[in-house]
Design a protein around this motif. Structure first.
Motif, PDB file in Angstrom:
ATOM      1  N   TYR A  19    -124.244   6.346 -51.699  1.00 27.58           N
ATOM      2  CA  TYR A  19    -123.641   6.906 -52.910  1.00 27.58           C
ATOM      3  C   TYR A  19    -122.465   7.825 -52.637  1.00 27.58           C
ATOM      4  O   TYR A  19    -121.779   8.219 -53.556  1.00 27.58           O
ATOM      5  N   ALA A  24    -118.734   6.564 -53.415  1.00 29.37           N
ATOM      6  CA  ALA A  24    -118.308   6.654 -54.814  1.00 29.37           C
ATOM      7  C   ALA A  24    -117.635   7.990 -55.109  1.00 29.37           C
ATOM      8  O   ALA A  24    -116.877   8.113 -56.062  1.00 29.37           O
ATOM      9  N   HIS A  67    -117.774   7.506 -63.281  1.00 29.81           N
ATOM     10  CA  HIS A  67    -119.105   7.063 -62.876  1.00 29.81           C
ATOM     11  C   HIS A  67    -120.154   7.035 -63.982  1.00 29.81           C
ATOM     12  O   HIS A  67    -121.235   6.485 -63.762  1.00 29.81           O
TER      13      HIS A  67
END
Length: 164
Positions: free
Chosen positions: A33, A36, A82
């Motif tokens: 993650y 991102a 996001h």
């Protein structure tokens, strides 16, 4: 005395470098993650946090709102990328500025009225955009203002003329 001044002056920059170093080091470890977050808003978040950390230690600081604004702006820009439900509208910037002034008010005891006003105005425009029943009420309110705005000018002019 000059050394202590220089030491205090460089603390925010030192916090920024430490945060930036931790950020880039964590990217090298391929943490899930984290790719991102490999965007320029992360630099805003790190810089905002470093300013907030540095300014939290200063006793007579009059600008803690800058760090709060940069942190909130970086988070807002990340959330736009996001989170599908996050709203990307200009009213969010009024809300962010208002919140950062309110955060700064805790330390400086200045900017409360402007912070609350900007927050409420931003929230007003955001709700008028996203909440349908509120949109209908806003439209009827605006129609009333369009009909009776000359009376408001007369009342405000009279107030200014007769106030002591």
């Amino acid at each position: 005395m000059r050394i202590s001044f220089m030491k205090k002056q460089n603390q925010a920059f030192a916090y920024f470098l430490i945060g930036l170093g931790l950020y880039f080091l964590s990217q090298q470890f391929n943490i899930p993650y984290l790719p991102a977050l490999a965007l320029w808003p992360s630099v805003l978040v790190i810089f905002g946090l470093s300013l907030l950390l540095d300014r939290s230690k200063a006793r007579n600081d009059d600008k803690p709102s800058l760090g709060a604004f940069l942190l909130l702006l970086g988070l807002h820009l990340h959330f736009i990328n996001h989170l599908s439900f996050w709203v990307d509208h200009w009213s969010m910037y009024l809300i962010l500025i208002g919140l950062s002034l309110l955060i700064g008010y805790q330390k400086t005891k200045r900017g409360l009225k402007l912070g609350v006003t900007l927050f409420i105005v931003g929230l007003f425009f955001l709700l008028s955009l996203t909440y349908l029943p509120f949109q209908e009420q806003i439209q009827s309110f605006i129609q009333n203002i369009e009909s009776y705005w000359p009376i408001g000018l007369i009342l405000f002019g009279s107030y200014l003329l007769f106030k002591k």
